[in-house]
Enzyme design. Structure first.
Site, PDB file in Angstrom:
ATOM      1  N   TYR A 171      -2.360  40.486  66.270  1.00 55.73           N
ATOM      2  CA  TYR A 171      -3.559  41.303  67.346  1.00 55.73           C
ATOM      3  C   TYR A 171      -4.222  42.015  66.559  1.00 55.73           C
ATOM      4  CZ  TYR A 171      -4.538  43.654  71.653  1.00 55.73           C
ATOM      5  OH  TYR A 171      -5.248  44.278  72.540  1.00 55.73           O
ATOM      6  N   LYS A 175      -8.574  41.712  66.502  1.00 54.87           N
ATOM      7  CA  LYS A 175      -9.208  42.835  66.757  1.00 54.87           C
ATOM      8  C   LYS A 175     -10.150  43.508  66.040  1.00 54.87           C
ATOM      9  CE  LYS A 175      -7.931  42.548  71.428  1.00 54.87           C
ATOM     10  NZ  LYS A 175      -8.835  41.995  72.327  1.00 54.87           N
TER      11      LYS A 175
END
Length: 289
Positions: A171, A175
């Site tokens: 993640y 990002k």
């Protein structure tokens, strides 16, 4: 008069949480909205057209303009159909808000290939697929002589910028990639009349409630009448402003949570050591720590 009167927006992941708040505010401010949501679970599995349809129905019941879309943004072809639907339904496209996301948290030593691929696909590829087809549309319009005043708002995260979170290497990497992609796209698309920015939001959503070590913080109850610092509705006004036709901002990443908005900056020099001639390992060992 609404701040977004006449604008047409595609918002991904708009069936729940932050994306839903974006869609409702955009519509209230006069935008026509394509409400995209695959309707999957937190980990991206499954599909359900209900969340997107319910938000679109809610907007229309309030007198706004909206259509539902259940395209999977990890698919290049589905992303193209999403952009095509906005143009066919409302005659144009002015705004893209990339918001769709999932979680498959795991520590790097135990992470599976599937956990890595799924998160990178939804977040990073899902952003660039929609951005690619929107950018191609705007480039074509600009090349034909039409005036373009478009805006893209991507969704990064503190996990990939200011607060790396153990257990979220997939993640966080996605990002961080979104933040970098935003800066590159802003430079590429400015010539066509397109601004590109990103936000790194902190709010109560299905994903944050499921994040180990953070869920209890976001789940704290707020007394009636008190300001809810973790409400996802706090995020949307910044996104709406960045989507307005006359907003001048591009190539920026903003952290936003509760009552605070802050501009973020990326990697930069904090200390420099230099040498005359070639480096030697022992010199580096002596001077770099």
């Amino acid at each position: 008069m609404g701040a977004l009167d006449g604008r047409v927006a595609v918002i991904t992941g708009a069936g729940r949480g932050i994306g839903r708040e974006h869609a409702l505010l955009f519509a209230a401010e006069g935008a026509a909205v394509v409400v995209n949501d695959l309707g999957g679970a937190n980990d991206g599995t499954g599909a359900d057209t209900t969340p997107a349809q319910e938000v679109a129905d809610e907007i229309r019941a309030s007198g706004g303009q909206a259509v539902a879309n259940s395209a999977n943004v990890t698919s290049w072809a589905d992303a193209a159909s999403l952009i095509d639907q906005a143009v066919s339904e409302f005659g144009r496209l002015d705004v893209v808000v990339n918001n769709a996301g999932i979680l498959r948290d795991a520590f790097v030593a135990g992470m599976t290939e599937e956990q890595w691929d799924a998160v990178i696909a939804v977040h990073l590829k899902g952003h660039v697929a929609v951005l690619h087809h929107a950018a191609a549309y705007w480039k074509s319009r600009a090349k034909s002589g039409s005036r373009v005043a478009a805006s893209v708002i991507n969704t990064a995260s503190a996990s990939g910028t200011t607060m790396p979170n153990p257990g979220q290497v997939n993640y966080g990497a996605a990002k961080a990639g979104i933040a970098a992609m935003t800066l590159v796209a802003a430079q590429e698309l400015e010539r066509y009349g397109v601004r590109v920015n990103a936000i790194a939001p902190i709010a109560r959503t299905r994903l944050t409630l499921a994040t180990p070590g953070m869920g209890a913080i976001f789940a704290q109850e707020v007394a009636e009448g008190e300001f809810d610092a973790f409400s996802p509705a706090n995020i949307s006004p910044l996104v709406a402003y960045l989507a307005t036709e006359k907003c001048p901002i591009t190539g920026k990443v903003f952290a936003v949570q509760g009552e605070a908005i802050s501009e973020l900056a990326g990697w930069h020099d904090v200390r420099v050591v230099e040498t005359e001639g070639p480096w030697r390992i022992e010199d580096i060992a002596a001077r770099l720590p």
